[in-house]
Motif scaffolding. Structure first.
Motif, PDB file in Angstrom:
ATOM      1  N   UNK A  60      28.041  39.911   2.355  1.00  0.00           N
ATOM      2  CA  UNK A  60      27.454  41.062   1.659  1.00  0.00           C
ATOM      3  C   UNK A  60      26.704  40.650   0.397  1.00  0.00           C
ATOM      4  N   UNK A  61      27.238  39.694  -0.337  1.00  0.00           N
ATOM      5  CA  UNK A  61      26.587  39.257  -1.573  1.00  0.00           C
ATOM      6  C   UNK A  61      25.423  38.308  -1.307  1.00  0.00           C
ATOM      7  N   UNK A  62      25.284  37.869  -0.065  1.00  0.00           N
ATOM      8  CA  UNK A  62      24.249  36.891   0.266  1.00  0.00           C
ATOM      9  C   UNK A  62      23.279  37.387   1.317  1.00  0.00           C
ATOM     10  N   UNK A  63      23.065  38.686   1.368  1.00  0.00           N
ATOM     11  CA  UNK A  63      22.098  39.220   2.323  1.00  0.00           C
ATOM     12  C   UNK A  63      20.698  38.747   1.939  1.00  0.00           C
ATOM     13  N   UNK A  64      19.817  38.591   2.909  1.00  0.00           N
ATOM     14  CA  UNK A  64      18.432  38.234   2.579  1.00  0.00           C
ATOM     15  C   UNK A  64      17.847  39.271   1.625  1.00  0.00           C
ATOM     16  N   UNK A  65      16.976  38.839   0.716  1.00  0.00           N
ATOM     17  CA  UNK A  65      16.416  39.755  -0.291  1.00  0.00           C
ATOM     18  C   UNK A  65      15.823  41.042   0.289  1.00  0.00           C
ATOM     19  N   UNK A  66      15.095  40.942   1.366  1.00  0.00           N
ATOM     20  CA  UNK A  66      14.477  42.140   1.960  1.00  0.00           C
ATOM     21  C   UNK A  66      15.557  43.123   2.397  1.00  0.00           C
ATOM     22  N   UNK A  67      16.608  42.620   2.991  1.00  0.00           N
ATOM     23  CA  UNK A  67      17.700  43.472   3.449  1.00  0.00           C
ATOM     24  C   UNK A  67      18.467  44.044   2.251  1.00  0.00           C
ATOM     25  N   UNK A  68      18.711  43.238   1.252  1.00  0.00           N
ATOM     26  CA  UNK A  68      19.384  43.720   0.037  1.00  0.00           C
ATOM     27  C   UNK A  68      18.594  44.833  -0.624  1.00  0.00           C
ATOM     28  N   UNK A  69      17.274  44.695  -0.635  1.00  0.00           N
ATOM     29  CA  UNK A  69      16.425  45.731  -1.234  1.00  0.00           C
ATOM     30  C   UNK A  69      16.514  47.032  -0.444  1.00  0.00           C
ATOM     31  N   UNK A  70      16.549  46.942   0.877  1.00  0.00           N
ATOM     32  CA  UNK A  70      16.662  48.161   1.703  1.00  0.00           C
ATOM     33  C   UNK A  70      17.997  48.849   1.457  1.00  0.00           C
ATOM     34  N   UNK A  71      19.070  48.065   1.374  1.00  0.00           N
ATOM     35  CA  UNK A  71      20.390  48.628   1.112  1.00  0.00           C
ATOM     36  C   UNK A  71      20.426  49.235  -0.292  1.00  0.00           C
ATOM     37  N   UNK A  72      19.802  48.569  -1.256  1.00  0.00           N
ATOM     38  CA  UNK A  72      19.770  49.095  -2.632  1.00  0.00           C
ATOM     39  C   UNK A  72      19.020  50.427  -2.672  1.00  0.00           C
ATOM     40  N   UNK A  73      17.909  50.532  -1.943  1.00  0.00           N
ATOM     41  CA  UNK A  73      17.163  51.800  -1.897  1.00  0.00           C
ATOM     42  C   UNK A  73      18.010  52.908  -1.260  1.00  0.00           C
ATOM     43  N   UNK A  74      18.732  52.561  -0.209  1.00  0.00           N
ATOM     44  CA  UNK A  74      19.610  53.543   0.429  1.00  0.00           C
ATOM     45  C   UNK A  74      20.740  53.954  -0.521  1.00  0.00           C
ATOM     46  N   UNK A  75      21.266  52.992  -1.259  1.00  0.00           N
ATOM     47  CA  UNK A  75      22.356  53.279  -2.190  1.00  0.00           C
ATOM     48  C   UNK A  75      21.874  54.178  -3.324  1.00  0.00           C
ATOM     49  N   UNK A  76      20.661  53.919  -3.797  1.00  0.00           N
ATOM     50  CA  UNK A  76      20.104  54.728  -4.887  1.00  0.00           C
ATOM     51  C   UNK A  76      19.880  56.174  -4.446  1.00  0.00           C
ATOM     52  N   UNK A  77      19.540  56.357  -3.197  1.00  0.00           N
ATOM     53  CA  UNK A  77      19.324  57.708  -2.656  1.00  0.00           C
ATOM     54  C   UNK A  77      19.978  57.752  -1.278  1.00  0.00           C
ATOM     55  N   UNK A  78      21.307  57.961  -1.263  1.00  0.00           N
ATOM     56  CA  UNK A  78      22.031  57.947   0.012  1.00  0.00           C
ATOM     57  C   UNK A  78      21.494  58.995   0.988  1.00  0.00           C
ATOM     58  N   UNK A  79      21.411  58.627   2.248  1.00  0.00           N
ATOM     59  CA  UNK A  79      20.898  59.566   3.245  1.00  0.00           C
ATOM     60  C   UNK A  79      21.922  60.657   3.565  1.00  0.00           C
ATOM     61  N   UNK A  80      21.421  61.756   4.064  1.00  0.00           N
ATOM     62  CA  UNK A  80      22.285  62.803   4.613  1.00  0.00           C
ATOM     63  C   UNK A  80      22.739  62.339   5.989  1.00  0.00           C
ATOM     64  N   UNK A  81      23.658  63.056   6.588  1.00  0.00           N
ATOM     65  CA  UNK A  81      24.102  62.694   7.933  1.00  0.00           C
ATOM     66  C   UNK A  81      22.941  62.688   8.921  1.00  0.00           C
ATOM     67  N   UNK A  82      22.104  63.735   8.972  1.00  0.00           N
ATOM     68  CA  UNK A  82      20.984  63.678   9.925  1.00  0.00           C
ATOM     69  C   UNK A  82      20.036  62.496   9.661  1.00  0.00           C
ATOM     70  N   UNK A  83      19.789  62.192   8.396  1.00  0.00           N
ATOM     71  CA  UNK A  83      18.927  61.044   8.084  1.00  0.00           C
ATOM     72  C   UNK A  83      19.591  59.744   8.525  1.00  0.00           C
ATOM     73  N   UNK A  84      20.883  59.615   8.250  1.00  0.00           N
ATOM     74  CA  UNK A  84      21.617  58.403   8.650  1.00  0.00           C
ATOM     75  C   UNK A  84      21.598  58.250  10.171  1.00  0.00           C
ATOM     76  N   UNK A  85      21.696  59.369  10.876  1.00  0.00           N
ATOM     77  CA  UNK A  85      21.675  59.299  12.336  1.00  0.00           C
ATOM     78  C   UNK A  85      20.299  58.907  12.864  1.00  0.00           C
ATOM     79  N   UNK A  86      19.254  59.197  12.123  1.00  0.00           N
ATOM     80  CA  UNK A  86      17.920  58.730  12.529  1.00  0.00           C
ATOM     81  C   UNK A  86      17.865  57.206  12.459  1.00  0.00           C
ATOM     82  N   UNK A  87      18.431  56.639  11.384  1.00  0.00           N
ATOM     83  CA  UNK A  87      18.516  55.171  11.294  1.00  0.00           C
ATOM     84  C   UNK A  87      19.329  54.635  12.475  1.00  0.00           C
ATOM     85  N   UNK A  88      20.452  55.284  12.737  1.00  0.00           N
ATOM     86  CA  UNK A  88      21.342  54.834  13.804  1.00  0.00           C
ATOM     87  C   UNK A  88      20.656  54.893  15.167  1.00  0.00           C
TER      88      UNK A  88
END
Length: 172
Positions: free
Chosen positions: A97-125
């Protein structure tokens, strides 16, 4: 005798010329065969590389989708507590988790800053082809991460259960 040796010399010269021509033709054919073999080997390597890269892209999509679902349940009450975030990192990314590639870490950070709703999360899924059982596991683990399943999380779980009935069919 000189006249007899001239035809012999011409015959030897002609044989030598024919031999050189045959040699050059053999070299050219060998070169073409080698180039074809190299091209085939190159094409096979490129196909294998493309397959591996696709697997990496699929892995990244699945990882992002898993984080999206986990963050959605963690944020069900409007707050992502430390225990939920730590459990999410440990459950999804494990030791890396602490060593994710930078691009992936940035995507997770963006999601963390603005967590998705359930329907949005299911679109990712859905986009990642994440199976229902994986979503079930993430929801369960993150809902229990802080030792308390609050009313908001219970509502989230109930909503997921009602949506999950059609989820698998939507992947097909």
């Amino acid at each position: 005798m000189a006249p007899a040796s001239a035809p012999a010399a011409a015959a030897v010269d002609h044989a030598s010329s024919a031999s050189d021509t045959a040699y050059r033709k053999g070299v050219a054919e060998g070169t073409k065969a080698g180039e074809r073999a190299a091209q085939t080997k190159y094409e096979k390597k490129m196909a294998a590389l493309a397959k591996r890269l696709q697997a990496y892209q699929d892995f990244e999509k699945k990882l992002v989708a898993m984080y999206a679902v986990g963050l959605a349940i963690a944020n069900a009450d409007g707050v992502i507590c430390d225990e939920e975030r730590q459990e999410l990192d440990q459950f999804i990314a494990g030791c890396s988790a602490a060593n994710l590639p930078p691009v992936l870490s940035e995507r997770v950070a963006r999601l963390t800053a603005k967590p998705p709703t359930l329907p949005q999360a299911l679109q990712y899924a859905k986009h990642a082809g994440l199976p229902k059982r994986d979503i079930d596991d993430i929801v369960d683990v993150i809902a229990h991460a802080d030792g308390v399943v609050n009313t908001h999380e219970e509502q989230f779980i109930a909503r997921w259960k009602s949506m999950s009935v059609n989820y698998e069919a939507s992947l097909a």
